[in-house]
Design a protein around this motif. Structure first.
Motif, PDB file in Angstrom:
ATOM      1  N   PHE A  12       4.679  -1.129   2.459  1.00 40.91           N
ATOM      2  CA  PHE A  12       3.298  -0.469   2.583  1.00 40.91           C
ATOM      3  C   PHE A  12       3.289   0.731   1.498  1.00 40.91           C
ATOM      4  CE2 PHE A  12       2.757  -2.743   6.321  1.00 40.91           C
ATOM      5  CZ  PHE A  12       1.490  -2.690   6.835  1.00 40.91           C
ATOM      6  N   ALA A  13       4.273   1.595   1.178  1.00 40.66           N
ATOM      7  CA  ALA A  13       4.345   2.384   0.143  1.00 40.66           C
ATOM      8  C   ALA A  13       3.816   1.971  -1.216  1.00 40.66           C
ATOM      9  CB  ALA A  13       5.893   3.158  -0.091  1.00 40.66           C
ATOM     10  N   THR A  14       4.330   0.697  -1.371  1.00 41.22           N
ATOM     11  CA  THR A  14       3.841  -0.147  -2.726  1.00 41.22           C
ATOM     12  C   THR A  14       2.446  -0.238  -2.721  1.00 41.22           C
ATOM     13  OG1 THR A  14       5.877  -1.112  -2.789  1.00 41.22           O
ATOM     14  CG2 THR A  14       4.155  -2.398  -4.159  1.00 41.22           C
ATOM     15  N   LEU A  15       1.768  -0.679  -1.535  1.00 40.18           N
ATOM     16  CA  LEU A  15       0.334  -0.713  -1.386  1.00 40.18           C
ATOM     17  C   LEU A  15      -0.395   0.468  -1.653  1.00 40.18           C
ATOM     18  CD1 LEU A  15       0.038  -3.280   1.565  1.00 40.18           C
ATOM     19  CD2 LEU A  15      -0.528  -3.621  -0.727  1.00 40.18           C
ATOM     20  N   LEU A  16       0.149   1.575  -0.850  1.00 40.81           N
ATOM     21  CA  LEU A  16      -0.191   2.915  -1.220  1.00 40.81           C
ATOM     22  C   LEU A  16      -0.373   3.058  -2.826  1.00 40.81           C
ATOM     23  CD1 LEU A  16      -1.423   5.602   0.321  1.00 40.81           C
ATOM     24  CD2 LEU A  16       0.990   6.249   0.542  1.00 40.81           C
ATOM     25  N   VAL A  17       0.630   3.083  -3.424  1.00 40.72           N
ATOM     26  CA  VAL A  17       0.639   3.379  -4.908  1.00 40.72           C
ATOM     27  C   VAL A  17      -0.390   2.512  -5.470  1.00 40.72           C
ATOM     28  CG1 VAL A  17       2.174   3.107  -7.062  1.00 40.72           C
ATOM     29  CG2 VAL A  17       3.184   4.158  -4.922  1.00 40.72           C
ATOM     30  N   GLU A  18      -0.431   1.278  -5.199  1.00 43.06           N
ATOM     31  CA  GLU A  18      -1.646   0.214  -5.785  1.00 43.06           C
ATOM     32  C   GLU A  18      -2.869   1.099  -5.465  1.00 43.06           C
ATOM     33  OE1 GLU A  18      -1.359  -3.664  -4.720  1.00 43.06           O
ATOM     34  OE2 GLU A  18       0.305  -4.010  -6.240  1.00 43.06           O
ATOM     35  N   ALA A  19      -3.179   1.419  -4.397  1.00 46.14           N
ATOM     36  CA  ALA A  19      -4.254   1.822  -3.907  1.00 46.14           C
ATOM     37  C   ALA A  19      -4.603   3.224  -4.704  1.00 46.14           C
ATOM     38  CB  ALA A  19      -4.492   2.168  -2.363  1.00 46.14           C
ATOM     39  N   LEU A  20      -3.701   3.972  -4.868  1.00 45.50           N
ATOM     40  CA  LEU A  20      -3.907   5.334  -5.677  1.00 45.50           C
ATOM     41  C   LEU A  20      -4.222   4.861  -7.341  1.00 45.50           C
ATOM     42  CD1 LEU A  20      -1.066   7.509  -4.013  1.00 45.50           C
ATOM     43  CD2 LEU A  20      -3.526   7.714  -3.810  1.00 45.50           C
ATOM     44  N   LEU A  21      -3.400   4.029  -7.791  1.00 48.05           N
ATOM     45  CA  LEU A  21      -3.716   3.821  -9.083  1.00 48.05           C
ATOM     46  C   LEU A  21      -4.657   3.008  -9.394  1.00 48.05           C
ATOM     47  CD1 LEU A  21       0.082   2.772 -10.043  1.00 48.05           C
ATOM     48  CD2 LEU A  21      -1.063   4.966 -10.608  1.00 48.05           C
ATOM     49  N   ARG A  22      -5.544   2.315  -8.410  1.00 47.73           N
ATOM     50  CA  ARG A  22      -6.484   1.568  -8.514  1.00 47.73           C
ATOM     51  C   ARG A  22      -7.830   2.175  -9.678  1.00 47.73           C
ATOM     52  NH1 ARG A  22      -8.357  -1.024  -3.105  1.00 47.73           N
ATOM     53  NH2 ARG A  22      -9.075   1.281  -2.587  1.00 47.73           N
TER      54      ARG A  22
END
Length: 312
Positions: free
Chosen positions: A295-305
């Protein structure tokens, strides 16, 4: 002392000795932290963005709802909690919080978390939060936990709903992405809790809780852990090729899944000696890291989007 005897003793009125830390313990803060984190990911993945005040309100309401569920769970399970070494030091078995206080505390938190989320955010999210609390307290705690070895399989739906609630809070609707997050947590729950149950079997047997190792034995539990881990790895990896999550998530998912699967195979293979308990402990510990990292990886992806959308 029997379960009935303990319950009757706990219902005897007495002056509460509870401190703030006891009420915090009723919220199950470790469980709440996982709920908040997965909900935050669901919120951040939602399209269109959400006002910061509404975002904070949503996460707080979900956190309070999770705490309410924990308090009501401890209120109902006070008899078996007193018989298990893992839970015997909780505030109610220790007599620092009365059952009536825990019940009032949990019901109050549940009511206000749902109402505030509905009034300030939207009623779709509030309805999902109310259902989550109901499912955990009534369906899982009061019914499934004491009646079937599949308790945490079906009951795991409650722990898988927070990112769905958060998505609904942000968008007022549902979609495929929160359903995928739900499925990941849903299939993660059985190997996580059955690994715990393997090295806590005596606890559950003493409290007469029909966890799978108590009812079906350790070998059957090891097989189920392996099968559910295979399903988990497949479900967690699927969003990448399906185009819902990015390549970074896909790589992390495969790497974490490979290690999770290796640990599950080790649990299945090693059934005697010290390794028979060491394997489940390792799997239980890593499963927490697995879900957090995923889920941390998904959070990073969301922040970088937003940066990627501007070509940065």
């Amino acid at each position: 002392m029997s379960i009935v005897d303990h319950t009757s003793l706990q219902l005897t009125p007495h002056i509460s000795e509870a401190g703030v830390h006891d009420y915090v313990a009723l919220l199950k803060p470790r469980v709440m932290s996982l709920v908040v984190f997965t909900a935050l990911v669901g919120l951040m993945l939602a399209p269109g963005g959400v006002h910061p005040v509404l975002a904070i309100t949503s996460i707080l309401c979900i956190a309070v709802g999770a705490g309410a569920s924990g308090a009501l769970n401890m209120w109902y399970d006070r008899d078996i909690d007193a018989l298990m070494s893992r839970t015997a030091l909780r505030p109610i078995p220790q007599g620092r919080v009365t059952p009536q206080e825990a019940l009032a505390f949990g019901m109050t938190l549940a009511f206000f978390s749902v109402m505030v989320l509905g009034i300030l955010v939207n009623w779709i999210a509030a309805s999902l939060l109310a259902f989550t609390i109901f499912f955990y307290v009534v369906v899982y705690t009061m019914w499934l936990k004491r009646s079937t070895a599949q308790n945490i399989v079906i009951g795991g739906a409650a722990g898988a709903l927070p990112p769905v609630v958060a998505w609904a809070a942000a968008t007022g609707s549902l979609a495929v992405e929160p359903a995928l997050l739900f499925l990941i947590i849903f299939f993660w729950t059985p190997p996580h809790f059955w690994a715990l149950a393997l090295f806590r079997t005596d606890d559950y047997a003493r409290a007469q809780v029909p966890m799978l190792p108590v009812v079906a034995g350790a070998d059957a539990t090891r097989l189920q852990i392996l099968l559910y881990t295979i399903l988990l790895v497949a479900v967690a990896a699927a969003p990448w090729p399906l185009g819902y999550f990015g390549a970074g998530y896909g790589v992390v998912s495969l790497a974490l899944g490979a290690w999770m699967l290796w640990l599950a195979i080790d649990v299945y293979r090693v059934r005697t000696g010290r390794g028979a308990l060491r394997g489940p402990r390792r799997l239980f510990g890593f499963s927490i890291i697995y879900l957090f990292a995923l889920f941390a990886t998904l959070l990073v992806e969301a922040l970088l989007r937003p940066l990627m959308a501007h070509g940065w």
